[in-house]
Design an enzyme around this catalytic site. Structure first.
Site, short mmCIF file in Angstrom:
data_model
loop_
_atom_site.label_atom_id
_atom_site.label_comp_id
_atom_site.label_asym_id
_atom_site.label_seq_id
_atom_site.Cartn_x
_atom_site.Cartn_y
_atom_site.Cartn_z
N LYS A 190 14.00 59.66 6.77
CA LYS A 190 14.25 60.65 5.73
C LYS A 190 14.58 61.99 6.38
CE LYS A 190 12.45 61.75 1.13
NZ LYS A 190 11.33 61.55 0.18
N GLU A 194 1.62 55.13 -12.48
CA GLU A 194 0.99 55.93 -13.52
C GLU A 194 0.09 55.10 -14.44
OE1 GLU A 194 4.59 58.05 -12.05
OE2 GLU A 194 4.17 55.99 -12.71
N ARG A 227 5.25 55.97 -18.70
CA ARG A 227 5.05 54.60 -18.23
C ARG A 227 3.61 54.11 -18.40
NH1 ARG A 227 8.35 54.92 -12.59
NH2 ARG A 227 7.19 56.85 -12.36
#
Length: 675
Positions: free
Chosen positions: A278, A361, A389
């Protein structure tokens, strides 16, 4: 940018000679850094996906083949190579291109992708539709390792692995989602990353066996023994995938070779494990990938300043740490968003009471319910759009048992440049429909602290503290009651909550210039809703306007109108100002408010229209309110506005504005405000 300037479609990428690929990747990284540093956006993840995306477009045809991103913020290179380079000047801006895949924007974008963990399920659906329709396109899911911390990814992998459908899953493994990854999957991938010899062995083995098929049965057990030694505990193969990797995600030639081989040889579910870095190619992002995940405009030579948190997130963070210092029952939970959700300070101060559950979540809410059942006070800090969610868990695991936990719901309302997948405009509807749920809506930072205290200690069941992205406006008082009268008036009642109160107060000034007397009610608690107080105040004017930064169904205004009808209160006029369906594109928040007429001028015009007045001047031409009607920022100890006399049994709603004080000194103030 000589090479990049010649790319108008993936066909141009395919036509480039081998020696041009590495320079092209360098130009792409330079382009991303130049443009994202000007517009803001997701930088580190895209810098890490350059070679992988280039190789993909040299092997597959996205006019026909379906590429499903997970998460879509790694799609910038894909957009560059599919004819949208010149649109990057307005990346994530009003009327510009989205920062996520968007089928309405391009044929090359197969599916919208703003949230995590759904790509395998979506791709499997596309693969099954292809097979049932007798077509032959390739279907590919590109999923980050961070998305594998979400349970939906495993539901998709489990079904896809046993389906037998030709399907390719590319695992882009950079050991990060936004924060460093957590959990058992991260430990599994860390073991797989150090065993690159397995891929070379497997490819040689398949090549030899294709010429001597009779040996396959004899050597199969030998191969399985070697594989077990090199690659223990391979969950993906246990689920039914052919596993290949890990592959160097920055070696475009190797990636292209492996992707071509998989495309041509395999007719079953395949998972290719790719290792990327990244932030690749930009030293600042390589060193601090979390800081460079999502950035605002910055100077590339200086890098993104690592400033402390400000605004509502900082106010929440400071308050929660302060309360937790005095109460060991408080635990903090986040879903892979430690920094963004204001949990950084808590995680450092109380590491034993802090839990990052990954992009999960639903699990976070269920775990919090278990903690609450055993006497803890869990605080789950989460973005509004991501909380969607966990709706089933909110009702089944939390609300039905009236368990006490606190949801700190950030980025409520319009959030700006991330667009329709990230605006927090649906939570009011579903949170207020959740049984036993108290929903607080602070309008300022001091008020946030006081309402967090109320959510922690004055509510028996589940509670939500809902606050906007960014910081407070001119309103900086703290009214801790369910309803507060900020301004009395005779002609029009305007009801609001959260930071929308700033636009309402400004609109009241604009209307005052035209002789309109506006009554302003601020809701501190939108569930349960104190309709007795609201209707008593509303009976004075008989005209109602409710501006809200939410979708229309289930908005607070609907509930007020329903209460008025049930009480037999006949209004002379009413209007609900909101975001309609809630599907709102990207853009600056001020621009979006203006577009939906939720800015001060739009609210003033709506109010004037209800009274039969015509505000023909534009907002720019409108005269400024006279000095005596301007609403200054109140002093620290300014008293609250006088309330409308309460109906019998309705508590006094307006307490004096308060300074931040320790927990022990807050009890008396709350007793007075709610007695």
């Amino acid at each position: 940018m000589e090479l990049l300037d010649s790319i108008f479609s993936p066909a141009d990428v395919k036509a480039l000679p081998r020696e041009s690929i590495e320079p092209l990747c360098g130009e792409i990284r330079a382009f991303l850094l130049e443009h994202v540093s000007q517009t803001g956006g997701h930088l580190a993840s895209n810098l890490g996906a350059v070679e992988l995306t280039v190789a993909f477009h040299r092997v597959f045809d996205t006019t026909k083949d379906r590429l499903v991103f997970d998460v879509g913020h790694q799609c910038y290179v894909h957009k560059l190579l599919t004819g949208r380079m010149h649109a990057f000047e307005r990346l994530r801006q009003t009327d510009g291109i989205s920062g996520f895949p968007k089928p309405a924007e391009s044929l090359h974008d197969a599916f919208i992708a703003g949230h995590a963990s759904n790509s395998v399920s979506v791709a499997l659906g596309m693969a099954r539709a292809r097979t049932l329709s007798g077509r032959d396109e390739h279907v590919i899911a590109l999923i980050g390792d961070g998305a594998l911390t979400g349970g939906l990814a495993y539901e998709g992998l489990c079904d896809a692995g046993q389906s037998g459908e030709p399907l390719i899953v590319i695992l882009n493994d950079n050991a990060m989602s936004i924060n460093a990854n957590v959990g058992g999957m991260e430990r599994l991938l860390s073991r797989l990353r150090v065993r690159p010899g397995y891929l070379a062995f497997k490819r040689r083995y398949r090549r030899i066996m294709s010429h001597v098929p009779g040996l396959y049965r004899v050597l199969h057990r030998v191969k399985e023994w070697i594989k077990a030694g090199l690659l223990p505990d391979n969950l993906f193969e246990d689920l039914g995938f052919e596993y290949y990797g890990p592959v160097d995600g920055h070696d475009e030639y190797q990636l292209e070779s492996v992707l071509t081989w998989i495309r041509d040889q395999h007719k079953a579910p395949v998972l290719l494990h790719v290792i990327t870095q990244k932030g690749k190619g930009y030293a600042c992002a390589e060193q601090e990938p979390e800081l460079y995940h999502g950035v605002g405009p910055f100077e590339p030579n200086l890098g993104v300043p690592n400033r402390p948190e400000t605004g509502f997130s900082a106010a929440f963070s400071s308050a929660l740490v302060g309360f937790a210092e005095e109460d060991r029952r408080i635990a903090g939970i986040t879903a892979a968003m430690t920094r963004g959700s204001g949990m950084q300070a808590f995680s450092q101060a109380f590491p034993e009471r802090f839990f990052d559950v990954g992009i999960a979540e639903g699990h976070a809410v269920s775990m919090a319910a278990g903690m609450a059942k055993q006497g803890m006070i869990p605080v789950f800090s989460v973005y509004s759009s991501f909380l969607q969610r966990s709706y089933d868990m909110l009702i089944h695991d939390l609300a039905l048992q009236r368990l006490h936990m606190v949801l700190a719901v950030g980025r409520a309302g319009l959030v700006g440049c991330d667009g329709e997948t990230h605006h927090g405009v649906f939570d009011v509807s579903y949170l207020c429909a959740t049984p036993n749920m108290a929903v607080f809506c602070p309008s300022g930072e001091r008020e946030l602290r006081d309402m967090l205290y109320a959510a922690l200690y004055r509510v028996e069941g589940p509670a939500t503290v809902r606050f906007a992205r960014g910081g407070e406006g001119a309103y900086r008082e703290s009214h801790i009651g369910p309803v507060s009268l900020l301004q009395d008036g005779e002609d029009l009642t305007v009801v609001g909550y959260g930071t929308m109160i700033n636009q309402i107060l400004e609109a009241a000034q604009l209307l005052a210039v035209r002789g309109v007397s506006v009554q302003v009610l601020k809701l501190g608690l939108i569930n349960p809703l104190d309709t007795d107080y609201i209707l008593q105040a509303l009976s004075k004017t008989g005209v109602l306007l409710v501006p809200e930064e939410v979708c229309d169904h289930g908005c607070v205004g609907e509930r007020i109108l329903a209460a008025a009808a049930a009480a037999g209160l006949r209004l002379r006029a009413s209007r609900l100002l909101n975001l309609g369906s809630g599907v709102v594109g990207q853009g600056d928040v001020a621009d979006l408010l203006r577009t939906y007429r939720l800015d001060a001028w739009g609210i003033a015009c709506a109010g004037a229209s209800l009274l039969g007045l015509d505000m023909t001047q534009t907002a720019e031409d409108a005269p400024a309110a006279p000095a005596e009607t301007n609403r200054p920022v109140p002093e620290e100890n300014a008293p609250a506005a006088e309330p409308v006399p309460a109906a019998e049994g309705v508590p006094e709603q307006n307490a004096p504005a308060v300074q931040q004080t320790p927990v022990g000194q807050m009890e008396e103030r709350f007793e007075k405000a709610t007695a």
